[in-house]
Design a protein around this motif. Structure first.
Motif, PDB file in Angstrom:
ATOM      1  N   GLY A  51       0.812  -1.211   0.000  1.00  0.00           N
ATOM      2  CA  GLY A  51       0.000   0.000   0.000  1.00  0.00           C
ATOM      3  C   GLY A  51       0.847   1.262   0.000  1.00  0.00           C
ATOM      4  O   GLY A  51       0.508   2.257  -0.653  1.00  0.00           O
ATOM      5  N   VAL A  52       1.952   1.230   0.730  1.00  0.00           N
ATOM      6  CA  VAL A  52       2.843   2.388   0.774  1.00  0.00           C
ATOM      7  C   VAL A  52       3.473   2.629  -0.602  1.00  0.00           C
ATOM      8  O   VAL A  52       3.501   3.753  -1.108  1.00  0.00           O
ATOM      9  CB  VAL A  52       3.947   2.177   1.841  1.00  0.00           C
ATOM     10  CG1 VAL A  52       5.039   3.239   1.706  1.00  0.00           C
ATOM     11  CG2 VAL A  52       3.335   2.233   3.235  1.00  0.00           C
ATOM     12  N   ILE A  53       3.978   1.568  -1.222  1.00  0.00           N
ATOM     13  CA  ILE A  53       4.630   1.708  -2.526  1.00  0.00           C
ATOM     14  C   ILE A  53       3.616   2.102  -3.603  1.00  0.00           C
ATOM     15  O   ILE A  53       3.873   3.003  -4.423  1.00  0.00           O
ATOM     16  CB  ILE A  53       5.339   0.402  -2.922  1.00  0.00           C
ATOM     17  CG1 ILE A  53       6.415   0.048  -1.882  1.00  0.00           C
ATOM     18  CG2 ILE A  53       5.953   0.524  -4.299  1.00  0.00           C
ATOM     19  CD1 ILE A  53       7.508   1.071  -1.735  1.00  0.00           C
ATOM     20  N   ALA A  54       2.454   1.444  -3.623  1.00  0.00           N
ATOM     21  CA  ALA A  54       1.442   1.732  -4.646  1.00  0.00           C
ATOM     22  C   ALA A  54       0.844   3.120  -4.452  1.00  0.00           C
ATOM     23  O   ALA A  54       0.618   3.850  -5.426  1.00  0.00           O
ATOM     24  CB  ALA A  54       0.345   0.672  -4.602  1.00  0.00           C
ATOM     25  N   GLY A  55       0.579   3.485  -3.205  1.00  0.00           N
ATOM     26  CA  GLY A  55      -0.019   4.790  -2.939  1.00  0.00           C
ATOM     27  C   GLY A  55       0.874   5.945  -3.354  1.00  0.00           C
ATOM     28  O   GLY A  55       0.399   7.018  -3.725  1.00  0.00           O
ATOM     29  N   ASP A  56       2.172   5.717  -3.319  1.00  0.00           N
ATOM     30  CA  ASP A  56       3.119   6.775  -3.659  1.00  0.00           C
ATOM     31  C   ASP A  56       3.489   6.786  -5.142  1.00  0.00           C
ATOM     32  O   ASP A  56       4.174   7.700  -5.595  1.00  0.00           O
ATOM     33  CB  ASP A  56       4.394   6.599  -2.814  1.00  0.00           C
ATOM     34  CG  ASP A  56       5.333   7.783  -2.913  1.00  0.00           C
ATOM     35  OD1 ASP A  56       4.898   8.908  -2.613  1.00  0.00           O
ATOM     36  OD2 ASP A  56       6.506   7.582  -3.286  1.00  0.00           O
ATOM     37  N   ALA A  57       3.038   5.800  -5.894  1.00  0.00           N
ATOM     38  CA  ALA A  57       3.494   5.619  -7.277  1.00  0.00           C
ATOM     39  C   ALA A  57       3.243   6.849  -8.147  1.00  0.00           C
ATOM     40  O   ALA A  57       4.163   7.359  -8.805  1.00  0.00           O
ATOM     41  CB  ALA A  57       2.813   4.390  -7.885  1.00  0.00           C
ATOM     42  N   ILE A  58       2.018   7.343  -8.179  1.00  0.00           N
ATOM     43  CA  ILE A  58       1.674   8.509  -8.991  1.00  0.00           C
ATOM     44  C   ILE A  58       1.672   9.777  -8.147  1.00  0.00           C
ATOM     45  O   ILE A  58       2.231  10.804  -8.539  1.00  0.00           O
ATOM     46  CB  ILE A  58       0.292   8.323  -9.654  1.00  0.00           C
ATOM     47  CG1 ILE A  58       0.306   7.092 -10.577  1.00  0.00           C
ATOM     48  CG2 ILE A  58      -0.091   9.569 -10.438  1.00  0.00           C
ATOM     49  CD1 ILE A  58       1.240   7.189 -11.743  1.00  0.00           C
ATOM     50  N   ALA A  59       1.046   9.690  -6.965  1.00  0.00           N
ATOM     51  CA  ALA A  59       0.930  10.878  -6.112  1.00  0.00           C
ATOM     52  C   ALA A  59       2.297  11.395  -5.684  1.00  0.00           C
ATOM     53  O   ALA A  59       2.508  12.603  -5.562  1.00  0.00           O
ATOM     54  CB  ALA A  59       0.080  10.553  -4.885  1.00  0.00           C
ATOM     55  N   GLY A  60       3.235  10.484  -5.440  1.00  0.00           N
ATOM     56  CA  GLY A  60       4.572  10.903  -5.042  1.00  0.00           C
ATOM     57  C   GLY A  60       5.270  11.695  -6.134  1.00  0.00           C
ATOM     58  O   GLY A  60       5.961  12.681  -5.857  1.00  0.00           O
ATOM     59  N   GLU A  61       5.088  11.260  -7.395  1.00  0.00           N
ATOM     60  CA  GLU A  61       5.674  11.998  -8.517  1.00  0.00           C
ATOM     61  C   GLU A  61       5.050  13.385  -8.636  1.00  0.00           C
ATOM     62  O   GLU A  61       5.745  14.378  -8.893  1.00  0.00           O
ATOM     63  CB  GLU A  61       5.464  11.225  -9.824  1.00  0.00           C
ATOM     64  CG  GLU A  61       6.113   9.855  -9.862  1.00  0.00           C
ATOM     65  CD  GLU A  61       7.619   9.925 -10.098  1.00  0.00           C
ATOM     66  OE1 GLU A  61       8.163  11.035 -10.137  1.00  0.00           O
ATOM     67  OE2 GLU A  61       8.232   8.845 -10.224  1.00  0.00           O
ATOM     68  N   ALA A  62       3.710  13.453  -8.457  1.00  0.00           N
ATOM     69  CA  ALA A  62       3.032  14.738  -8.541  1.00  0.00           C
ATOM     70  C   ALA A  62       3.478  15.664  -7.416  1.00  0.00           C
ATOM     71  O   ALA A  62       3.694  16.868  -7.623  1.00  0.00           O
ATOM     72  CB  ALA A  62       1.515  14.533  -8.491  1.00  0.00           C
ATOM     73  N   ASN A  63       3.631  15.101  -6.224  1.00  0.00           N
ATOM     74  CA  ASN A  63       4.041  15.905  -5.076  1.00  0.00           C
ATOM     75  C   ASN A  63       5.470  16.433  -5.246  1.00  0.00           C
ATOM     76  O   ASN A  63       5.794  17.552  -4.819  1.00  0.00           O
ATOM     77  CB  ASN A  63       3.953  15.057  -3.802  1.00  0.00           C
ATOM     78  CG  ASN A  63       4.225  15.863  -2.544  1.00  0.00           C
ATOM     79  OD1 ASN A  63       3.531  16.840  -2.260  1.00  0.00           O
ATOM     80  ND2 ASN A  63       5.230  15.467  -1.790  1.00  0.00           N
TER      81      ASN A  63
END
Length: 294
Positions: free
Chosen positions: A104-116
């Motif tokens: 969940g941590v890795i998947a949740g950050d996949a797109i949102a982390g790049e945007a952030n």
């Protein structure tokens, strides 16, 4: 989205390069390494606890060293007889929470982390395309699923070999199989456990397309995971529980029967495929239509 996205086609070699870059970026992060370290530590703690508990010759669980029922955790009763059972016990112990939380941590950050981080827009400037980038992100998450599961299994096998005897083992059905056959089943179980997390990975990726905050996406994914786990334990919801992605997770224990029981295993994999289709499509629909500003 913006005019910055170039519509030129991406070559297969470029796609492989993007996947390689995503894999290297993900597995070089301290957060990823920390998650893998925690997962590797779980079998160590379980093995040491069983060893200490049985140091006076007592059994590790109910019923002595006999085979334990159909649930995965019952494997703990056989660890003292054969260290290979620590692999099955560790997977059963990490599957309800630790493994899916890490996914969940890795998947949740996949797109949102790049945007952030402000890098998502630049990724789309390259000849990737939104669909290709989304598939690459999901492939990276699934690679982490496999690696995380194998880390747990490998750590458990090493600890089991150090602390307990190895050899032929007794299945849940009471039959005896060779150690080589047991190793083969352990590998198959690890693959089934990794496949059991495809639904969580797709859900996390969908949540990641809904926000530009990596922390919010990770927290939401983990929160949904905990909520589903709680709902799956409420008797009044028994009619809905077969549709929860976690309901058949421990069906991998049926691979330790002789012959193997396939019914719940097939239901589990079919359910994961359904979650992948639904939330994968939702993630694609959201990501291909949203306005990327960061």
């Amino acid at each position: 989205m913006s005019q910055a996205e170039v519509a030129r086609p991406a070559s297969p070699l470029w796609t492989l390069g993007l996947l390689r870059s995503e894999l290297l970026t993900t597995f070089r992060r301290w957060r990823t390494l920390a998650l893998l370290a925690v997962l590797a530590a779980v079998p160590v703690l379980v093995g040491i606890a069983v060893k200490i508990e049985t140091s006076d010759g007592s059994s590790a669980g109910p019923g002595g060293g006999g085979g334990g029922g159909g649930g995965g955790p019952a494997f703990i009763a056989q660890i003292t007889n054969n260290g290979l059972f620590l692999v099955f016990t560790a997977l059963a112990a990490t599957l309800p929470f630790f493994l899916p939380m890490a996914i969940g941590v890795i998947a949740g950050d996949a797109i949102a982390g790049e945007a952030n981080a402000g890098t998502l827009r630049y990724l789309l400037v390259a000849p990737a395309g939104r669909t290709r980038l989304l598939l690459t992100k999901y492939a990276t998450v699934m690679a982490f699923c496999l690696v995380a599961t194998l880390v747990v299994a490998t750590s458990a096998l090493a600890v089991g070999a150090l602390l307990f005897p190895l050899g032929d083992l007794t299945t849940i059905s009471g039959t005896t199989i060779s150690f080589a056959d047991g190793l083969g089943r352990a590998l198959l179980i690890a693959l089934v456990v990794a496949a059991s997390l495809t639904g969580v990975a797709a859900l996390g990726l969908f949540v990641s397309t809904l926000t530009s905050s990596g922390i919010a996406a990770m927290a939401t994914t983990v929160g949904l995971l905990i909520t589903v786990q709680i709902l799956d334990q409420i008797p009044q919801l028994h009619a809905l529980q077969p549709y929860f992605f976690s309901h058949y997770w421990l069906s991998f224990a049926d691979l330790m029967r002789d012959p193997v029981y396939w019914d719940d295993l097939v239901k589990n994999l079919s359910l994961q495929a359904l979650y992948l289709a639904v939330f994968g499509s939702a993630a694609w629909a959201r990501f291909t239509t949203k306005d990327i500003t960061a």
